[in-house]
Design an enzyme around this catalytic site. Structure first.
Site, PDB file in Angstrom:
ATOM      1  N   CYS A  14       0.846  -1.180   0.000  1.00  0.00           N
ATOM      2  CA  CYS A  14       0.000   0.000   0.000  1.00  0.00           C
ATOM      3  C   CYS A  14       0.880   1.227   0.000  1.00  0.00           C
ATOM      4  CB  CYS A  14      -0.894  -0.005   1.237  1.00  0.00           C
ATOM      5  SG  CYS A  14      -1.973   1.408   1.322  1.00  0.00           S
ATOM      6  N   PRO A  15       0.793   2.137  -0.941  1.00  0.00           N
ATOM      7  CA  PRO A  15      -0.131   2.112  -2.067  1.00  0.00           C
ATOM      8  C   PRO A  15       0.199   1.083  -3.137  1.00  0.00           C
ATOM      9  CG  PRO A  15       1.156   4.154  -2.067  1.00  0.00           C
ATOM     10  CD  PRO A  15       1.581   3.376  -0.879  1.00  0.00           C
TER      11      PRO A  15
END
Ligand SMILES: Cc1cc2nc3c(=O)[nH]c(=O)nc-3n(C[C@H](O)[C@H](O)[C@H](O)COP(=O)(O)OP(=O)(O)OC[C@H]3O[C@@H](n4cnc5c(N)ncnc54)[C@H](O)[C@@H]3O)c2cc1C
Lengths: 77, 396
Positions: A14-15
């Site tokens: 993430c991201p």
């Protein structure tokens, strides 16, 4: 085809790997081959969607024991 | 025996937590920051979208524990080979251990047209003044299209982008402008929230609240005259009010050798020990490094804790844990939790989590000093990503 740039996104959840791919895309030119390394399983579907959207080409998707390798040819920039 | 010198550049979350966890009987610790004040950045959201007047800064000199020195100075050059660091007034600092924790630098000049938009409308990511400016623009808004999003993929705190859209929607509904407004959320990622499992949780809310999503939208240029934002991928959106978070770049400091920085000036460090590539005595922690994780206060915190152990001769490593609170508005929130080995868990929003996020804003200052460590240890233990994934990912 030799990769113009290797993008190592292993470990990124993430991201995620698209961050690095999009960053490399900004600095790329037509004819470049980007090689993205990732561990996040979502990378296959995401790079496919990305390539369709941007008009670029996935040359190969390969699963190594320690990573997923996606090779992308830049046709549009 | 002379004490070993630890020099910490940056008195943000990462720098302060590191400095405050070192034993000052054994180490001579100095924190250098170009500013006097430390800001609680997550609150920019509530200034920008709710007009909050809460004071969110404290003097760095009061946040370091007794025994740690604070010097206000802007560092211009670091020579890793000579172990020398240069300040603005020809001051030279030496060190045995160096930790760079300089955060990110907003770069509104790297995209044509963005500077004008940024100066006029502000944003919700860079500083208090910009957040106040955005609030005054939102307060004057009478209806039309609001285009909101991050201009490039490198950004702090991934949930905060969509949090902005959620809080904006809540505000517009409250003041009766919802029906006169189109909210367009643009993002360089394939979906509203980059990590798929969390997207599944928030996407229904995005739809339900009528927020339009433009995925794969990396801002290429803005035409302020025609009020249009163009993407690298070939799309465009016309706006009445633009809310554009500028690209984040690394530090402006000149580092020798320059090979330790990537093309955006982020510092290359290994993902477990935060050691700057090729050096055993220099670390890069928090937002300024290239670690494959989110740029958040929590990661800066955990990286700093590991580095403090390593400097003090004990084994420690950072496992990539992220823990971003995600305000979904209307009094609910969730957390984005993952680590290097476990994907993001689809953790559902609740009122309790919103209360936790708000409590965090109050105990934040304690976390910098280390007095909240036991609470955090418990929290991190009970919310390990593998545990959450077992509980929530299986129900799908
Ligand atoms: C809107 C928003 C919401 C957020 N929400 C969350 C959240 O809910 N949870 C979370 O964990 N994180 C959140 N974050 C992210 C978090 O604020 C940052 O990741 C965190 O502050 C990073 O800490 P840091 O120490 O790396 O950098 P910073 O805290 O940015 O500190 C860097 C310091 O270095 C100093 N400095 C820079 N250059 C120099 C120089 N040349 N010489 C001397 N000093 C220098 C700066 O003055 C600054 O004090 C949010 C961020 C934003 C913008």
């Amino acid at each position: 085809m030799e990769a113009t740039k290797i993008i190592d996104s292993r470990g990124a959840a993430c991201p995620g790997p698209i961050t690095d791919l999009a960053k490399a895309y900004r600095n790329s030119k037509v004819g470049d081959v980007l090689e993205l390394w990732a561990t996040d399983k979502g990378v296959k579907a995401d790079t496919q969607a990305w390539a369709t959207k941007t008009g670029n080409e996935i040359l190969e998707v390969k699963e190594d024991p320690d990573k997923i390798v996606v090779r992308i040819k830049i046709n549009k920039r | 025996m002379e004490m070993k010198k630890v020099l910490v550049i940056g008195g943000g979350g990462g720098g302060l937590i590191l400095a405050n966890h070192l034993d000052t009987n054994e180490f001579d610790v100095t924190v250098v920051d170009k500013n006097d004040l430390h800001y609680y950045q997550p609150w920019f959201l509530y200034i920008a979208f709710k007009g909050s007047k809460r004071k969110i800064s404290r003097p760095i000199g009061e946040l370091v524990k007794p025994g740690v020195k604070f010097v206000k100075d802007e560092i211009s050059t670091i020579n890793l080979d000579e172990r020398k660091v240069y300040g603005s007034r020809k001051t030279v600092y030496n060190y045995d251990y160096l930790a760079i924790s300089t955060g990110t630098t907003p770069d509104p000049d790297s995209i044509p047209g963005l500077r004008e938009v940024y100066d006029e409308y502000g944003d919700y990511h860079t500083n208090v003044w910009n957040a106040e400016k955005l609030w005054s623009n939102i307060s004057r808004f009478k209806g039309g299209t609001i285009a909101i999003g991050q201009s490039s993929p490198t950004c702090k705190c991934p949930p905060s982008l969509l949090e902005g859209a959620f809080l904006l929607e809540e505000h517009l509904r409250k003041v009766g402008l919802k029906d006169k407004t189109r909210i367009v959320f643009f993002t360089p990622f394939p979906r509203a929230y980059p990590a798929e499992p969390m997207n599944k949780v928030v996407e229904p809310m995005v739809k339900e609240r009528g927020i339009e999503v433009m995925p794969f939208f990396d801002v290429d240029a803005i035409d302020p005259k025609n009020k249009t934002i163009f993407s690298l991928e070939g799309d465009s959106v016309k706006y009445d009010l633009p809310i554009v978070v500028p690209p984040c770049k690394g530090t402006k400091i000149k580092i020798i050798p320059e090979t330790v920085q990537d093309e955006d000036r982020f510092i290359k460090a290994d993902k477990k020990y935060m050691k700057i590539q090729g050096y055993d005595d220099a670390f890069a922690i928090g937002d300024c490094n290239t670690l494959p994780t989110s740029k958040t206060g929590v990661t800066a915190h955990l990286e700093a804790m590991a580095v403090s152990e390593i400097i003090q001769g004990r084994y420690a490593e950072f496992n990539g844990r992220i823990n971003c609170p995600f305000d979904t508005a209307y009094g609910k929130a969730t957390f984005v939790i993952a680590d290097y080995n476990n994907p993001v868990a689809p953790y559902p929003p609740t009122r309790i989590k919103h209360m936790m996020k708000m409590t965090m804003a109050r105990i934040y200052w304690m976390t910098l000093k280390g007095t909240a460590d036991p609470i955090f240890e418990q929290f991190f233990k009970f919310t390990r990503p593998e545990k959450l994934n077992r509980k929530y990912a299986s129900v799908e």
